[in-house]
Scaffold this motif. Structure first.
Motif, PDB file in Angstrom:
ATOM      1  N   SER A   1     -94.362  67.303   5.694  1.00 12.45           N
ATOM      2  CA  SER A   1     -93.327  66.797   6.613  1.00 12.45           C
ATOM      3  C   SER A   1     -92.099  67.696   6.601  1.00 12.45           C
ATOM      4  N   ALA A   2     -91.719  68.174   5.419  1.00  9.48           N
ATOM      5  CA  ALA A   2     -90.598  69.102   5.333  1.00  9.48           C
ATOM      6  C   ALA A   2     -90.912  70.394   6.089  1.00  9.48           C
ATOM      7  N   PHE A   3     -92.137  70.879   5.959  1.00  6.86           N
ATOM      8  CA  PHE A   3     -92.557  72.092   6.654  1.00  6.86           C
ATOM      9  C   PHE A   3     -92.525  71.902   8.169  1.00  6.86           C
ATOM     10  N   VAL A   4     -93.071  70.779   8.650  1.00 12.16           N
ATOM     11  CA  VAL A   4     -93.078  70.506  10.094  1.00 12.16           C
ATOM     12  C   VAL A   4     -91.638  70.381  10.596  1.00 12.16           C
TER      13      VAL A   4
ATOM     14  N   PHE B   1     -87.653  72.665  13.919  1.00  8.03           N
ATOM     15  CA  PHE B   1     -86.238  72.998  14.090  1.00  8.03           C
ATOM     16  C   PHE B   1     -86.087  74.450  14.522  1.00  8.03           C
ATOM     17  N   SER B   2     -86.795  75.343  13.845  1.00  6.31           N
ATOM     18  CA  SER B   2     -86.707  76.773  14.170  1.00  6.31           C
ATOM     19  C   SER B   2     -87.168  77.054  15.598  1.00  6.31           C
ATOM     20  N   LEU B   3     -88.289  76.456  15.986  1.00  2.00           N
ATOM     21  CA  LEU B   3     -88.793  76.668  17.345  1.00  2.00           C
ATOM     22  C   LEU B   3     -87.823  76.118  18.393  1.00  2.00           C
TER      23      LEU B   3
ATOM     24  N   HIS C   1     -77.643  70.185  16.705  1.00  8.77           N
ATOM     25  CA  HIS C   1     -77.832  68.735  16.655  1.00  8.77           C
ATOM     26  C   HIS C   1     -79.080  68.320  17.443  1.00  8.77           C
ATOM     27  N   ALA C   2     -79.227  68.858  18.646  1.00 13.92           N
ATOM     28  CA  ALA C   2     -80.394  68.535  19.473  1.00 13.92           C
ATOM     29  C   ALA C   2     -81.679  69.011  18.808  1.00 13.92           C
ATOM     30  N   ALA C   3     -81.641  70.191  18.188  1.00 16.91           N
ATOM     31  CA  ALA C   3     -82.828  70.716  17.511  1.00 16.91           C
ATOM     32  C   ALA C   3     -83.204  69.851  16.312  1.00 16.91           C
ATOM     33  N   LEU C   4     -82.215  69.371  15.567  1.00 20.03           N
ATOM     34  CA  LEU C   4     -82.504  68.476  14.440  1.00 20.03           C
ATOM     35  C   LEU C   4     -83.122  67.167  14.919  1.00 20.03           C
ATOM     36  N   LEU C   5     -82.580  66.614  16.000  1.00 19.75           N
ATOM     37  CA  LEU C   5     -83.146  65.373  16.542  1.00 19.75           C
ATOM     38  C   LEU C   5     -84.566  65.599  17.043  1.00 19.75           C
ATOM     39  N   GLY C   6     -84.783  66.687  17.743  1.00 19.65           N
ATOM     40  CA  GLY C   6     -86.115  66.994  18.247  1.00 19.65           C
ATOM     41  C   GLY C   6     -87.109  67.230  17.123  1.00 19.65           C
ATOM     42  N   ALA C   7     -86.677  67.959  16.102  1.00 24.12           N
ATOM     43  CA  ALA C   7     -87.549  68.230  14.960  1.00 24.12           C
ATOM     44  C   ALA C   7     -87.894  66.938  14.226  1.00 24.12           C
TER      45      ALA C   7
ATOM     46  N   VAL D   1     -81.202  70.101   4.046  1.00 27.84           N
ATOM     47  CA  VAL D   1     -81.187  71.558   3.831  1.00 27.84           C
ATOM     48  C   VAL D   1     -80.784  72.275   5.108  1.00 27.84           C
ATOM     49  N   LEU D   2     -81.398  71.888   6.229  1.00 29.39           N
ATOM     50  CA  LEU D   2     -81.116  72.564   7.501  1.00 29.39           C
ATOM     51  C   LEU D   2     -79.664  72.372   7.947  1.00 29.39           C
TER      52      LEU D   2
END
Length: 105
Positions: A34-37, A42-44, A53-59, A99-100
């Motif tokens: 789950s941490a890896f996904v 997030f990176s993608l 913020h949007a990337a964290l929510l999406g991830a 972490v992110l």
């Protein structure tokens, strides 16, 4: 939201094997996958141009859907769906999110 809560209770109180410990190799796999996904999603999403913020929510949405999907797959195809597995999935998502959030923008 109500469906999600019902799913969690269905997985938790369904037919569970007698041995589903909180601490086992399977739980570590759920945590780290789950941490890896979370990290990969997030990176993608950041590479696609989304803000932090949007990337964290999406991830988080992608990681949560992956964990829930795995448990639904287990339930449908004879695996062992587990509330404890979902808990470890959530712990991995939260840990990686922390972490992110501390990384450079």
């Amino acid at each position: 939201m109500i469906r999600g809560v019902l799913l969690v209770f269905t997985l938790h109180f369904g037919n569970r094997p007698a041995s589903d410990p909180w601490f086992a190799a399977d739980k570590a796999k759920h945590f780290f996958m789950s941490a890896f996904v979370q990290s990969g999603s997030f990176s993608l999403l950041r590479d696609a141009g989304l803000g932090r913020h949007a990337a964290l929510l999406g991830a988080t949405a992608v990681s949560s859907a992956t964990g829930i999907g795995k448990e639904l797959y287990d339930k449908r195809f004879g695996g062992d769906p587990s509330f404890k597995d979902l808990t470890w999935d959530g712990a991995g998502i939260v840990a990686m999110t922390l972490v992110l959030r501390r990384t450079q923008p």
